[in-house]
Design a protein around this motif. Structure first.
Motif, PDB file in Angstrom:
ATOM      1  N   VAL A   1       0.832  -1.206   0.000  1.00 25.66           N
ATOM      2  CA  VAL A   1       0.000   0.000   0.000  1.00 25.66           C
ATOM      3  C   VAL A   1       0.863   1.250   0.000  1.00 25.66           C
ATOM      4  O   VAL A   1       0.604   2.212  -0.735  1.00 25.66           O
ATOM      5  N   LEU A   2       1.921   1.256   0.839  1.00 27.19           N
ATOM      6  CA  LEU A   2       2.822   2.396   0.877  1.00 27.19           C
ATOM      7  C   LEU A   2       3.540   2.581  -0.459  1.00 27.19           C
ATOM      8  O   LEU A   2       3.709   3.698  -0.944  1.00 27.19           O
ATOM      9  N   SER A   3       3.959   1.458  -1.034  1.00 28.27           N
ATOM     10  CA  SER A   3       4.691   1.523  -2.309  1.00 28.27           C
ATOM     11  C   SER A   3       3.790   1.964  -3.446  1.00 28.27           C
ATOM     12  O   SER A   3       4.254   2.582  -4.421  1.00 28.27           O
ATOM     13  N   LEU A   4       2.507   1.638  -3.357  1.00 29.43           N
ATOM     14  CA  LEU A   4       1.579   1.912  -4.449  1.00 29.43           C
ATOM     15  C   LEU A   4       1.496   3.403  -4.760  1.00 29.43           C
ATOM     16  O   LEU A   4       1.398   3.797  -5.932  1.00 29.43           O
ATOM     17  N   MET A   5       1.546   4.228  -3.710  1.00 20.85           N
ATOM     18  CA  MET A   5       1.492   5.673  -3.930  1.00 20.85           C
ATOM     19  C   MET A   5       2.676   6.141  -4.769  1.00 20.85           C
ATOM     20  O   MET A   5       2.530   6.941  -5.691  1.00 20.85           O
ATOM     21  N   VAL A   6       3.863   5.646  -4.444  1.00 13.20           N
ATOM     22  CA  VAL A   6       5.067   6.029  -5.186  1.00 13.20           C
ATOM     23  C   VAL A   6       5.024   5.459  -6.605  1.00 13.20           C
ATOM     24  O   VAL A   6       5.382   6.139  -7.567  1.00 13.20           O
ATOM     25  N   ILE A   7       4.573   4.212  -6.735  1.00 18.39           N
ATOM     26  CA  ILE A   7       4.497   3.568  -8.055  1.00 18.39           C
ATOM     27  C   ILE A   7       3.605   4.379  -8.993  1.00 18.39           C
ATOM     28  O   ILE A   7       3.983   4.678 -10.134  1.00 18.39           O
ATOM     29  N   ILE A   8       2.415   4.739  -8.510  1.00 21.44           N
ATOM     30  CA  ILE A   8       1.467   5.488  -9.341  1.00 21.44           C
ATOM     31  C   ILE A   8       2.034   6.863  -9.685  1.00 21.44           C
ATOM     32  O   ILE A   8       1.974   7.312 -10.839  1.00 21.44           O
ATOM     33  N   ALA A   9       2.602   7.538  -8.664  1.00 24.70           N
ATOM     34  CA  ALA A   9       3.139   8.879  -8.895  1.00 24.70           C
ATOM     35  C   ALA A   9       4.275   8.853  -9.916  1.00 24.70           C
ATOM     36  O   ALA A   9       4.322   9.672 -10.836  1.00 24.70           O
ATOM     37  N   VAL A  10       5.210   7.906  -9.774  1.00 28.42           N
ATOM     38  CA  VAL A  10       6.347   7.817 -10.691  1.00 28.42           C
ATOM     39  C   VAL A  10       5.867   7.474 -12.100  1.00 28.42           C
ATOM     40  O   VAL A  10       6.284   8.099 -13.088  1.00 28.42           O
ATOM     41  N   SER A  11       4.980   6.486 -12.213  1.00 28.77           N
ATOM     42  CA  SER A  11       4.485   6.076 -13.536  1.00 28.77           C
ATOM     43  C   SER A  11       3.762   7.213 -14.245  1.00 28.77           C
ATOM     44  O   SER A  11       4.023   7.492 -15.427  1.00 28.77           O
ATOM     45  N   VAL A  12       2.854   7.859 -13.527  1.00 26.28           N
ATOM     46  CA  VAL A  12       2.064   8.938 -14.136  1.00 26.28           C
ATOM     47  C   VAL A  12       2.954  10.106 -14.546  1.00 26.28           C
ATOM     48  O   VAL A  12       2.811  10.660 -15.643  1.00 26.28           O
ATOM     49  N   LEU A  13       3.898  10.473 -13.681  1.00 25.81           N
ATOM     50  CA  LEU A  13       4.735  11.623 -13.992  1.00 25.81           C
ATOM     51  C   LEU A  13       5.739  11.320 -15.097  1.00 25.81           C
ATOM     52  O   LEU A  13       6.100  12.212 -15.867  1.00 25.81           O
ATOM     53  N   ILE A  14       6.210  10.085 -15.191  1.00 22.91           N
ATOM     54  CA  ILE A  14       7.063   9.717 -16.329  1.00 22.91           C
ATOM     55  C   ILE A  14       6.277   9.854 -17.625  1.00 22.91           C
ATOM     56  O   ILE A  14       6.774  10.396 -18.624  1.00 22.91           O
ATOM     57  N   PHE A  15       5.032   9.380 -17.602  1.00 27.69           N
ATOM     58  CA  PHE A  15       4.203   9.484 -18.802  1.00 27.69           C
ATOM     59  C   PHE A  15       3.901  10.945 -19.135  1.00 27.69           C
ATOM     60  O   PHE A  15       4.005  11.357 -20.312  1.00 27.69           O
ATOM     61  N   LEU A  16       3.540  11.743 -18.123  1.00 26.27           N
ATOM     62  CA  LEU A  16       3.208  13.147 -18.372  1.00 26.27           C
ATOM     63  C   LEU A  16       4.417  13.938 -18.862  1.00 26.27           C
ATOM     64  O   LEU A  16       4.297  14.788 -19.748  1.00 26.27           O
ATOM     65  N   SER A  17       5.591  13.661 -18.277  1.00 25.41           N
ATOM     66  CA  SER A  17       6.791  14.370 -18.715  1.00 25.41           C
ATOM     67  C   SER A  17       7.177  13.952 -20.131  1.00 25.41           C
ATOM     68  O   SER A  17       7.615  14.777 -20.937  1.00 25.41           O
ATOM     69  N   ALA A  18       7.009  12.652 -20.454  1.00 31.18           N
ATOM     70  CA  ALA A  18       7.259  12.195 -21.826  1.00 31.18           C
ATOM     71  C   ALA A  18       6.251  12.825 -22.791  1.00 31.18           C
ATOM     72  O   ALA A  18       6.590  13.149 -23.936  1.00 31.18           O
ATOM     73  N   LEU A  19       5.014  13.001 -22.316  1.00 31.25           N
ATOM     74  CA  LEU A  19       3.994  13.658 -23.137  1.00 31.25           C
ATOM     75  C   LEU A  19       4.360  15.120 -23.370  1.00 31.25           C
ATOM     76  O   LEU A  19       4.169  15.649 -24.474  1.00 31.25           O
ATOM     77  N   ALA A  20       4.896  15.781 -22.331  1.00 29.12           N
ATOM     78  CA  ALA A  20       5.330  17.171 -22.482  1.00 29.12           C
ATOM     79  C   ALA A  20       6.458  17.277 -23.508  1.00 29.12           C
ATOM     80  O   ALA A  20       6.487  18.214 -24.317  1.00 29.12           O
ATOM     81  N   ILE A  21       7.389  16.313 -23.476  1.00 26.40           N
ATOM     82  CA  ILE A  21       8.454  16.283 -24.475  1.00 26.40           C
ATOM     83  C   ILE A  21       7.852  16.073 -25.868  1.00 26.40           C
ATOM     84  O   ILE A  21       8.285  16.689 -26.848  1.00 26.40           O
ATOM     85  N   GLY A  22       6.847  15.193 -25.942  1.00 26.13           N
ATOM     86  CA  GLY A  22       6.169  14.952 -27.218  1.00 26.13           C
ATOM     87  C   GLY A  22       5.473  16.193 -27.744  1.00 26.13           C
ATOM     88  O   GLY A  22       5.459  16.435 -28.959  1.00 26.13           O
ATOM     89  N   VAL A  23       4.881  16.983 -26.846  1.00 25.92           N
ATOM     90  CA  VAL A  23       4.242  18.234 -27.251  1.00 25.92           C
ATOM     91  C   VAL A  23       5.292  19.203 -27.802  1.00 25.92           C
ATOM     92  O   VAL A  23       5.078  19.853 -28.832  1.00 25.92           O
ATOM     93  N   ASN A  24       6.441  19.280 -27.121  1.00 29.06           N
ATOM     94  CA  ASN A  24       7.530  20.135 -27.612  1.00 29.06           C
ATOM     95  C   ASN A  24       7.987  19.686 -28.997  1.00 29.06           C
ATOM     96  O   ASN A  24       8.195  20.506 -29.896  1.00 29.06           O
ATOM     97  N   ASP A  25       8.147  18.364 -29.163  1.00 34.02           N
ATOM     98  CA  ASP A  25       8.556  17.823 -30.468  1.00 34.02           C
ATOM     99  C   ASP A  25       7.536  18.175 -31.546  1.00 34.02           C
ATOM    100  O   ASP A  25       7.908  18.523 -32.680  1.00 34.02           O
ATOM    101  N   ALA A  26       6.253  18.059 -31.192  1.00 34.69           N
ATOM    102  CA  ALA A  26       5.193  18.336 -32.165  1.00 34.69           C
ATOM    103  C   ALA A  26       5.199  19.810 -32.568  1.00 34.69           C
ATOM    104  O   ALA A  26       5.005  20.140 -33.750  1.00 34.69           O
TER     105      ALA A  26
END
Length: 390
Positions: free
Chosen positions: A26-51
């Motif tokens: 349960v404790l790890s789940l918060m970090v897992i979700i936060a890291v996964s979501v933010l990696i995706f969002l930051s990659a999406l931000a890079i994709g927006v810059n590329d576009a």
């Protein structure tokens, strides 16, 4: 602290975490979700810059522009390693007329085949089609067509400012880009129909993926006369460069805020986790374990939990980006009137060092911060007080 000593406390920390698997997950789940979501969002931000870069340079201008180049310079000489294509353009000022309607313009003579290969302005035609070699045609903006009162198929007269000769042109197509520098005062035709020749020409240079424009410009300055002027898109589009920097800053702030909130949740949840093992900590202190060692044990537990959660989070974020980058995310509905998405609204998330490593680094930092409260809570308690409270 010796390796054997550290190994002992790592083993104890692992036993504490494995003893309460549900709480650890349960404790790890918060970090897992936060890291996964933010990696995706930051990659999406890079994709927006590329576009935005891809749309801005791909419509017409190219990664690098060369102005006032002499005709003695062959475009083939600019096709060095890393360059995908070089477009030659002649710019001739003049007057475009249709009976009583006139407009002062800059006529841009191009090679239609090469332009269609590297640029996307031909895709912006709203009526008719792009110009073709071997025909006396003109491709102009809807704003200019309205000013001159013409439609596709109508005839126009172009009078170059540097010649008394004029040429009759047929409107082959009308385009609309929503960009002032292309929609106001310019039109396109082929090289062979112009009655005059210019002394210089302009180059639009397109690079292969991943090539830095600055590197190519430095190479040009080594191979060609330094008097020739070349500018990258970063110089000609400072507004776009500033917007990209703003995206980085905004995404970094979002990451810090998210992990700031997550760290508070981890700290609160970890206090509950510690209270669940309060008796064990009390027994350890009664056996002579120092407050410093207790604090060290809790910090090691947090580090181990965070490392596990970050690894899982990185894998989750990586898989999400991998899937999205293959299919792309179509944001055309939300970007149809945005000048930085005039060609396509497709976004392809892309992983970089920034997007892949910053979220887990922030997770580790804030997890360490969150460990100070529960470790201090146990370290300050006396063994007798802990055992009496159970």
């Amino acid at each position: 602290m010796s390796f054997r000593y550290l190994k002992f406390w790592i083993k104890i920390a692992f036993l504490f975490l494995s003893r309460s698997v549900r709480s650890t997950v349960v404790l790890s789940l918060m970090v897992i979700i936060a890291v996964s979501v933010l990696i995706f969002l930051s990659a999406l931000a890079i994709g927006v810059n590329d576009a935005m870069i891809r749309n801005s340079i791909g419509l017409y201008s190219g990664h690098i522009s060369g102005d006032s180049l002499p005709h003695s310079l062959n475009p083939e000489n600019l096709k060095i390693n890393g360059v995908a294509g070089v477009l030659k353009r002649n710019l001739i000022p003049g007057i475009l007329s249709n009976e009583d309607y006139v407009a002062t313009i800059t006529m841009i003579a191009v090679n239609p085949v090469a332009e269609s290969k590297h640029t996307a302005i031909w895709k912006k035609a709203i009526k008719g089609r792009y110009i073709q070699n071997g025909e006396n045609s003109i491709f102009l903006s809807s704003m200019l067509a309205k000013q001159l009162g013409v439609q596709t198929g109508d005839m126009l007269q172009f009078h170059p400012a540097i010649s008394e000769k004029s040429v009759t042109l047929t409107v082959s197509g009308i385009y609309k880009t929503e960009l002032d520098y292309l929609d106001r005062g310019v039109a396109f035709c082929t090289f062979e129909i112009l009655p005059v020749k210019t002394t210089t020409w302009r180059a639009a240079i397109f690079l292969k993926n991943g090539i830095d424009p600055g590197q190519i410009i430095r190479r040009y300055r080594q191979l060609l006369p330094k008097s020739l002027g070349f500018k990258s898109w970063k110089e000609t589009m400072p507004d776009l460069l500033q917007l990209i920097d703003l995206n980085y800053v905004s995404m970094s702030i979002v990451m810090v805020l998210v992990f700031g909130v997550v760290s508070v949740g981890i700290a609160c949840a970890f206090v509950i986790f510690i209270f669940k093992n309060f008796r064990e900590y009390g027994v350890m202190k009664a056996m002579g374990v120092t407050p410093r060692e207790i604090a060290c044990l809790i910090v090691i537990e947090v580090i181990m939990m965070n490392l596990f959660a970050s690894i899982v989070g990185i894998l989750g974020g990586f898989l999400a980006v991998l899937i999205a980058s293959r299919t792309g995310i179509d944001l055309t509905y939300f970007t149809s009137h945005n000048r930085y998405f005039v060609v396509s609204g497709m976004i392809y998330p892309r992983l970089t060092i920034y997007s892949l490593y910053l979220p887990p680094i922030l997770a580790f930092f804030f997890s360490m911060v969150s460990a100070t409260w529960p470790s201090g809570l146990v370290a300050r308690k006396k063994a007798a007080d802990i055992l009496r409270s159970i």
